[in-house]
Design a protein around this motif. Sequence first.
Motif, mmCIF file in Angstrom:
data_model
loop_
_atom_site.group_PDB
_atom_site.id
_atom_site.type_symbol
_atom_site.label_atom_id
_atom_site.label_comp_id
_atom_site.label_asym_id
_atom_site.label_seq_id
_atom_site.Cartn_x
_atom_site.Cartn_y
_atom_site.Cartn_z
ATOM 1 N N HIS A 102 -9.945 7.153 2.175
ATOM 2 C CA HIS A 102 -8.846 8.099 2.398
ATOM 3 C C HIS A 102 -9.279 9.418 3.017
ATOM 4 C CE1 HIS A 102 -7.070 5.401 -0.753
ATOM 5 N NE2 HIS A 102 -6.248 5.291 0.271
ATOM 6 N N ILE A 141 0.805 -1.231 0.000
ATOM 7 C CA ILE A 141 0.000 0.000 0.000
ATOM 8 C C ILE A 141 0.834 1.275 0.000
ATOM 9 C CG2 ILE A 141 -1.717 1.312 1.304
ATOM 10 C CD1 ILE A 141 -3.071 -1.323 1.984
ATOM 11 N N HIS A 148 0.092 4.106 -3.450
ATOM 12 C CA HIS A 148 0.529 5.367 -2.851
ATOM 13 C C HIS A 148 2.037 5.584 -2.944
ATOM 14 C CE1 HIS A 148 -3.443 5.897 -1.154
ATOM 15 N NE2 HIS A 148 -3.385 4.668 -0.679
ATOM 16 N N HIS A 168 -9.417 2.133 6.749
ATOM 17 C CA HIS A 168 -8.186 2.160 5.956
ATOM 18 C C HIS A 168 -7.286 3.314 6.377
ATOM 19 C CE1 HIS A 168 -5.807 1.335 2.324
ATOM 20 N NE2 HIS A 168 -5.841 2.621 2.037
ATOM 21 N N HIS A 186 -2.662 3.507 6.551
ATOM 22 C CA HIS A 186 -2.041 4.833 6.485
ATOM 23 C C HIS A 186 -1.711 5.342 7.869
ATOM 24 C CE1 HIS A 186 -2.597 5.493 2.206
ATOM 25 N NE2 HIS A 186 -3.684 4.763 2.345
HETATM 26 FE FE LIG Z 1 -4.772 3.855 0.708
#
Ligand SMILES: [Fe+2]
Length: 497
Positions: free
Chosen positions: A295, A130, A484, A226, A177
Amino acid sequence: MSSSLGFHSLDEERAMSLAVTGSVPGWLTGSLVRNGPGRFDLPDGGSVDHWFDGLAMCYRFTFDPGNGGDGPVEGTGDTDAVHYRNRFLETDAYEQAEAGEFDGGFATGETTLRDRLAGLFTDPYDNTNIVVERVGGQYLALTESPRAVVVNPNTLAVEGHSQYDGPAPDGQLACAHLKRDPATGTLFNVETAFGRTSNYHVHALTGAGERRHIGSVETDAPAYMHSFALTQRYVVLTEFPLRVNPLSFIKPGRQGPFIERFEWQPDRGTRVIVVERATGDIVADPVTDAVFGFHHVNAFERDGGTEVVFDLETIPDATAITELSLDSLRNGEIDAISGRLERFTVDLGSPTEPSRYGTDSASVSREMLYDDGTSLPTVSPARWCEEHRYVYAMSMDQPATGWATGVMKYDTERDEVAEFETGGEYFGEPIFVPGPADAADAGVVLTVALDTTAGHSRLIMLDGEQFEERARVELPHAVPFDFHGRYFPELRARQAG
Ligand SMILES: [Fe+2]
């Protein structure tokens, strides 16, 4: 033009200097490191079932103009080269796939629930495709598991794993993240711990494998989460109604991949939980209408800290997850609502008396900033945890019927959009790198575009203010659509191992 090339398996690993067409600003030194699924096909002739399950491949683009580095690019005499390297992360998942034993990704695999739960506790999956983040002195490739992969930033070789093993509470799932407060350099993460009472544990990371527990939030049914939001004073969790019943994990007999553990339960609405960084106290816990998102774009405080504002890329529900199955994507059968930029404002009431907060006094309001189609939105890292003006994103049709054919820059002050499109390329996540000038958009935007006619990808650099191309670098192959990137100014050496 078909985007199916974006979902092919890239078997080639290269390390080379590439000529630049156009001009790279002299101030731009460092590396863009990107991460994504590089291989979808498995040795048994099958493939993973979902875009999210492709085997992790990292890409590094290093800028060190004028340095000469490893000398002129062959045949060009040009020293203004970009050094490029791509490499599979040689993870346990990668080795299992090579051995024909890949199982148990995001939406691939038929592991029983009981095995899956056991796996979460004893052997978290490590297909860390990711993002790559710098944690302490290490570069960690991440996925939604608490087990990160330590990557050599020069060679992109895997050097081991990093998983917390200490007294602070931990979980079986992690937000992919992390969020960094640039003012302090502190990184935050959130892990989900399943149990009789399940919890989201919020931590500040003091180094790779070291953490300080900030606080925990109880939940009766953990959500798929996420990412989260961070301001200078608060961590904000958005608990979408895509929920798991923890007991379902221990019922025998049911089979299916990880994400199918979660159910869309819109009656629950979307819970917004504001946790104070200094104390771990929950200072607001309001509920708003059901929505889903991957996100959080950025967050900040307003009105002397009495309001917490965060921008989130939303979609109406979680059905888009199945739209990202590999079969659908390879066949070009995308039919889903694209992302929308939505602003959430939480009114905390009086921030000086925490005991007065809670579901009764706090409220959350929502404003649609832009609903014409986005994907993978970002802001300048110089604006993280502060009010931002510009959001960058892949530019999608609304509804989406195909991949992004451009990138965009959305001005939140003027409600204006600048788009960059060439008519012949598919684009990935745009990353803004701030330059030395003062303007909020002074800098460059880096994005990898796939030219399906030419059969390869290129790195495209846009001028941040004009949002027009200023340089491009042709890559030696077609890069599968990835997730990403992060820009690391400290990774300068052009000769990358
Ligand atoms: Fe992501």
